[in-house]
Design a protein around this motif. Sequence first.
Motif, PDB file in Angstrom:
ATOM      1  N   ASP A   1       0.828  -1.215   0.000  1.00 30.29           N
ATOM      2  CA  ASP A   1       0.000   0.000   0.000  1.00 30.29           C
ATOM      3  C   ASP A   1       0.862   1.265   0.000  1.00 30.29           C
ATOM      4  O   ASP A   1       0.494   2.280  -0.594  1.00 30.29           O
ATOM      5  CB  ASP A   1      -0.924   0.016   1.221  1.00 30.29           C
ATOM      6  CG  ASP A   1      -2.093  -0.943   1.063  1.00 30.29           C
ATOM      7  OD1 ASP A   1      -2.289  -1.456  -0.061  1.00 30.29           O
ATOM      8  OD2 ASP A   1      -2.804  -1.187   2.056  1.00 30.29           O
ATOM      9  N   ALA A   2       2.014   1.192   0.689  1.00 33.70           N
ATOM     10  CA  ALA A   2       2.904   2.353   0.750  1.00 33.70           C
ATOM     11  C   ALA A   2       3.849   2.418  -0.444  1.00 33.70           C
ATOM     12  O   ALA A   2       4.653   3.343  -0.554  1.00 33.70           O
ATOM     13  CB  ALA A   2       3.718   2.312   2.050  1.00 33.70           C
ATOM     14  N   LYS A   3       3.759   1.409  -1.346  1.00 31.53           N
ATOM     15  CA  LYS A   3       4.672   1.304  -2.499  1.00 31.53           C
ATOM     16  C   LYS A   3       6.130   1.293  -2.040  1.00 31.53           C
ATOM     17  O   LYS A   3       7.017   1.882  -2.674  1.00 31.53           O
ATOM     18  CB  LYS A   3       4.429   2.447  -3.493  1.00 31.53           C
ATOM     19  CG  LYS A   3       3.050   2.417  -4.141  1.00 31.53           C
ATOM     20  CD  LYS A   3       2.872   3.558  -5.134  1.00 31.53           C
ATOM     21  CE  LYS A   3       1.565   3.439  -5.908  1.00 31.53           C
ATOM     22  NZ  LYS A   3       0.369   3.357  -5.050  1.00 31.53           N
ATOM     23  N   ALA A   4       6.355   0.614  -0.914  1.00 25.25           N
ATOM     24  CA  ALA A   4       7.704   0.547  -0.345  1.00 25.25           C
ATOM     25  C   ALA A   4       8.555  -0.483  -1.077  1.00 25.25           C
ATOM     26  O   ALA A   4       8.040  -1.497  -1.575  1.00 25.25           O
ATOM     27  CB  ALA A   4       7.629   0.204   1.138  1.00 25.25           C
TER      28      ALA A   4
ATOM     29  N   ASP B   1       6.792  12.887   0.437  1.00 27.88           N
ATOM     30  CA  ASP B   1       7.109  13.195  -0.959  1.00 27.88           C
ATOM     31  C   ASP B   1       7.779  12.055  -1.716  1.00 27.88           C
ATOM     32  O   ASP B   1       8.120  12.217  -2.890  1.00 27.88           O
ATOM     33  CB  ASP B   1       8.019  14.433  -1.022  1.00 27.88           C
ATOM     34  CG  ASP B   1       7.347  15.670  -0.466  1.00 27.88           C
ATOM     35  OD1 ASP B   1       6.102  15.752  -0.536  1.00 27.88           O
ATOM     36  OD2 ASP B   1       8.063  16.552   0.049  1.00 27.88           O
ATOM     37  N   ARG B   2       7.957  10.903  -1.058  1.00 26.91           N
ATOM     38  CA  ARG B   2       8.616   9.793  -1.746  1.00 26.91           C
ATOM     39  C   ARG B   2       8.211   8.463  -1.107  1.00 26.91           C
ATOM     40  O   ARG B   2       7.933   8.404   0.089  1.00 26.91           O
ATOM     41  CB  ARG B   2      10.137   9.959  -1.705  1.00 26.91           C
ATOM     42  CG  ARG B   2      10.708  10.130  -0.305  1.00 26.91           C
ATOM     43  CD  ARG B   2      12.219  10.322  -0.324  1.00 26.91           C
ATOM     44  NE  ARG B   2      12.773  10.514   1.009  1.00 26.91           N
ATOM     45  CZ  ARG B   2      13.062  11.701   1.542  1.00 26.91           C
ATOM     46  NH1 ARG B   2      12.844  12.811   0.835  1.00 26.91           N
ATOM     47  NH2 ARG B   2      13.574  11.794   2.756  1.00 26.91           N
ATOM     48  N   PRO B   3       8.191   7.405  -1.907  1.00 25.58           N
ATOM     49  CA  PRO B   3       7.863   6.092  -1.358  1.00 25.58           C
ATOM     50  C   PRO B   3       9.008   5.575  -0.489  1.00 25.58           C
ATOM     51  O   PRO B   3      10.174   5.948  -0.699  1.00 25.58           O
ATOM     52  CB  PRO B   3       7.659   5.219  -2.596  1.00 25.58           C
ATOM     53  CG  PRO B   3       8.452   5.902  -3.670  1.00 25.58           C
ATOM     54  CD  PRO B   3       8.374   7.368  -3.364  1.00 25.58           C
ATOM     55  N   PRO B   4       8.704   4.741   0.474  1.00 21.43           N
ATOM     56  CA  PRO B   4       9.752   4.235   1.380  1.00 21.43           C
ATOM     57  C   PRO B   4      10.731   3.302   0.662  1.00 21.43           C
ATOM     58  O   PRO B   4      10.336   2.471  -0.156  1.00 21.43           O
ATOM     59  CB  PRO B   4       8.961   3.468   2.449  1.00 21.43           C
ATOM     60  CG  PRO B   4       7.545   3.921   2.311  1.00 21.43           C
ATOM     61  CD  PRO B   4       7.365   4.282   0.871  1.00 21.43           C
TER      62      PRO B   4
END
Length: 259
Positions: free
Chosen positions: A114-117, A152-155
């Motif tokens: 979900d967090a696109k980590a 501002d950025r994916p993990p």
Amino acid sequence: RSRELEQMNASLSRSNEELEAFAFVASHDLREPLRQIETFSTLLRRDLGDDASAAAKSARWFEGIETSSKRMRTLINDLTEYARLGRHALPFAPTDLGQLLAAVRADLGVVIDDAKARLFVDNLPVVMCDQTQLRQVFQNLISNAVKYRHPDRPPVITINAAIRSVPGGRLAVSQALEISVSDNGIGFEERHRERIFEPFQRLHSMDDYEGSGIGLAICRKIIDRHGGAITAVGKPGEGAVFTFTLPLRPLPGQSGEQA
């Protein structure tokens, strides 16, 4: 004898500190959600009156009750988990850390996706440890990296491992496995590097980030039990690195230290 007395005093001091932390939570943190529940319930009863149609207008009071109840449940569960660590510990056994990380990744799959980590994991060895507790350490650290991600950025989470020489220590070992979990999240100010490991300490309000502020305290307690140490370095807006060591113990059938 003097050394034993010092260790006993240090252990007693830690116990007293934990007891004081518990007393603070019981007298403040646990009372506040209950007070909110009582307040929302009173407002709800007042709004509803004898008119069932007022239920729609009172929807936000229902939401407040559910939110406060959830916070209370989380806090109590985490507090219980912290208190039971020592009593429900398992014996150390050979554990493939690579497989353990794969299991943690599966457990957190929805949260990570979900967090696109992105999660990058180094080659990890087999070590002697309490695999249930060490799994909890990795789960807490990875969860935190996702939770405190930069808006501002994916993990991006990187887990590295290396064998380090250590000057002995409590278990009289000469080598330890050093594992670092780094992220590119919001980070933290250097002056908070010790505070974040204290039970029930938070750098952010519950409205900003959910949680009881006990996850890192659990990590430290687990690593302490394994004879290692855990530290953190952070830079606001850039990320954080959590590093912990595990003294290397011989695996069954080995005559020397783990390599």
